[in-house]
Design an enzyme around this catalytic site. Structure first.
Site, PDB file in Angstrom:
ATOM      1  CG  ASN A 157      -2.006  -1.039   1.147  1.00  0.00           C
ATOM      2  OD1 ASN A 157      -2.528  -1.314   0.078  1.00  0.00           O
ATOM      3  ND2 ASN A 157      -2.341  -1.643   2.278  1.00  0.00           N
ATOM      4  CB  CYS A 179      -6.652  -5.548  -2.013  1.00  0.00           C
ATOM      5  SG  CYS A 179      -7.295  -4.872  -0.460  1.00  0.00           S
ATOM      6  CG  HIS A 180      -7.106  -9.340   2.498  1.00  0.00           C
ATOM      7  ND1 HIS A 180      -5.894  -9.744   3.008  1.00  0.00           N
ATOM      8  CD2 HIS A 180      -7.438  -8.241   3.202  1.00  0.00           C
ATOM      9  CE1 HIS A 180      -5.514  -8.943   3.982  1.00  0.00           C
ATOM     10  NE2 HIS A 180      -6.459  -8.030   4.121  1.00  0.00           N
ATOM     11  CG  HIS A 216      -7.769  -0.017   0.934  1.00  0.00           C
ATOM     12  ND1 HIS A 216      -6.485   0.405   1.272  1.00  0.00           N
ATOM     13  CD2 HIS A 216      -7.766  -1.371   1.053  1.00  0.00           C
ATOM     14  CE1 HIS A 216      -5.760  -0.656   1.593  1.00  0.00           C
ATOM     15  NE2 HIS A 216      -6.509  -1.736   1.458  1.00  0.00           N
TER      16      HIS A 216
END
Length: 461
Positions: A157, A179-180, A216
């Site tokens: 990130n 990304c999870h 995000h």
């Protein structure tokens, strides 16, 4: 790579940041638990001793009786050695030290600006990007020189800007960001089925979703389970838990600053009618300070600031356990991390074809945002191919929120590449969280740049 009776041997993976005590152990376990792949993981880290430690750990795990495949781990002192001959490249680094991270997260608090994570947007995310982008310029140049045909998995990130930098420097790179956060939202929807419908044991992969947005700050405009639209059920779920929130363990957010009660996610659904597909700690930072106005507001929404001191404490605990792993005093538990890197490897090798969410430059899969901007949507993994799935377009009111950050990130990238302090400041004050007067914003910006100056070579501060 060599194919032998459905198995693939001699897979060569270069791991930049291979001295990690965190993601590395997850990768080691995930690879050991798969019986179709084997090969070599080539570890490169600025801290060569740490890479050597993971070499020892990885090779020891390959000898576990429960390991389904044997991988060789080898530490290299130069990035050239690690990359040369690699089929795949993983990048997972910590850009800076805890000192810089402390400034990212907590310096703005002196000016009444709060951040729950500080690694993607907000003043902390921007400054973190400024020191990370030069590193990614070097990575892209090295990959172009030594492994131009390798597939590159990015885990660092700020995800969007790291991936965007790779393509800016090496346009033909085959890179994507992983990304999870969406996985967590699929898991929430699976638990919703248990709570409202009594349908237990649903795996998050059974929840089919359409993903739009940026890392995000992702959104779902479509979600189904076995063909049933989940949005009406989610609306009931939101109404049921809007005030108290919903967690696996009640009030876990009070003691665990990495969790939240999903109240922000629920509030965004009530406002916009879409499912926000990231954790509350991240979502809060993309909005005006509705959720991060002050400590009382943060508590009201049932999440926490993940303080850097808590990260430092966790680091000490992890290091103690990690040293026991390296010494052989303890064994690394072999359990799946929940990440998809092994399945993604198999997809790109050609063992299976599947769809999952990744971060890629926009080639038309997402309407309403600039071409070339890195967006998060679904994509199809198949043999030496990654094809974005057409995701459509967000409603105007949500797209405006996303677009604001995309344009600001483009300004940040331009500022970092040109070492332009003025341009970086324009991006800084354009962030929705920086709602302070210009003079104080200039002072905060100057202080934060000074605190991270060791990672800003060539800047005139």
């Amino acid at each position: 790579m060599k194919f032998d009776n459905g198995k693939v041997k001699d897979v060569q993976i270069a791991y930049i940041g291979g001295g990690s005590m965190y993601w590395a152990k997850n990768l080691i376990a995930d690879l050991a638990l798969d019986d179709q792949l084997s090969g070599t993981v080539r570890l490169y880290d600025l801290n060569y001793a740490k890479a050597k430690s993971n070499e020892k750990l990885g090779n020891s795990v390959s000898d576990y009786a429960e390991a389904k495949s044997k991988w060789t781990y080898k530490a290299y002192e130069t990035i050239k050695e690690a990359l040369t001959g690699a089929d795949f490249v993983f990048i997972s680094i910590l850009p800076g030290t805890f000192n810089e991270m402390y400034s990212d997260v907590h310096e703005p608090e002196k000016y009444g600006v709060y951040q729950s994570v500080g690694d993607t947007v907000g003043p902390g995310g921007l400054v973190r990007a400024l020191r990370t982008i030069p590193m990614y310029v070097e990575f892209a140049q090295a990959i172009e020189r030594y492994a131009p045909d390798a597939w590159v998995f990015n885990y660092t990130n700020p995800m969007t800007l790291c991936t965007r930098t790779l393509y800016e420097v090496f346009p033909k790179i085959k890179a994507f960001g992983c990304c999870h956060e969406v996985f967590g939202t699929q898991g929430l929807l699976a638990r919703m089925l248990g709570d409202l419908e009594g349908i237990e044991g649903v795996h998050r992969s059974e929840i089919k979703v359409n993903v739009l947005g940026i890392n995000h700050f992702t959104w779902l405009d479509h979600a189904t389970y076995q063909g049933t639209n989940l949005f009406p059920l989610y609306r009931q779920f939101v109404e049921k838990y809007y005030e108290e929130g919903y967690e696996n363990k009640k009030d876990a957010w009070v003691t665990n600053t990495y969790t939240a009660a999903n109240r922000i996610k629920f509030d965004l659904f009530k406002r916009y009618g879409l499912i926000a597909a990231a954790g509350d700690r991240h979502l809060a930072e993309f909005m005006p300070p509705w959720y991060l106005k002050d400590q009382d507001t943060i508590r009201k929404w049932k999440f926490s600031i993940t303080t850097v001191q808590s990260r430092m404490d966790k680091h000490v605990e992890t290091e103690q356990w990690y040293n026991k792993l390296i010494s052989g005093e303890e064994k690394l538990p072999l359990k799946h991390s929940g990440e998809e890197e092994v399945r993604q490897l198999k997809g790109l090798i050609g063992i299976e074809e599947f769809v999952t969410n990744v971060n890629l430059p926009n080639t038309g899969q997402m309407k309403g945002v600039p071409m070339g901007a890195v967006v998060e949507t679904n994509a199809v993994f198949s043999s030496d191919s990654l094809r974005p799935v057409i995701a459509g377009e967000l409603p105007v009111e949500v797209n405006n929120l996303v677009l604001h950050h995309i344009l600001n990130q483009e300004t940040t990238l331009k500022a970092a590449l040109s070492k332009d302090k003025h341009l970086a400041f324009l991006a800084f004050v354009n962030d929705p969280l920086v709602r302070i007067d210009r003079d104080r914003a200039e002072e905060l910006f100057h202080n934060m740049l000074t605190n991270t100056k060791n990672y800003l070579p060539g800047w005139r501060l």
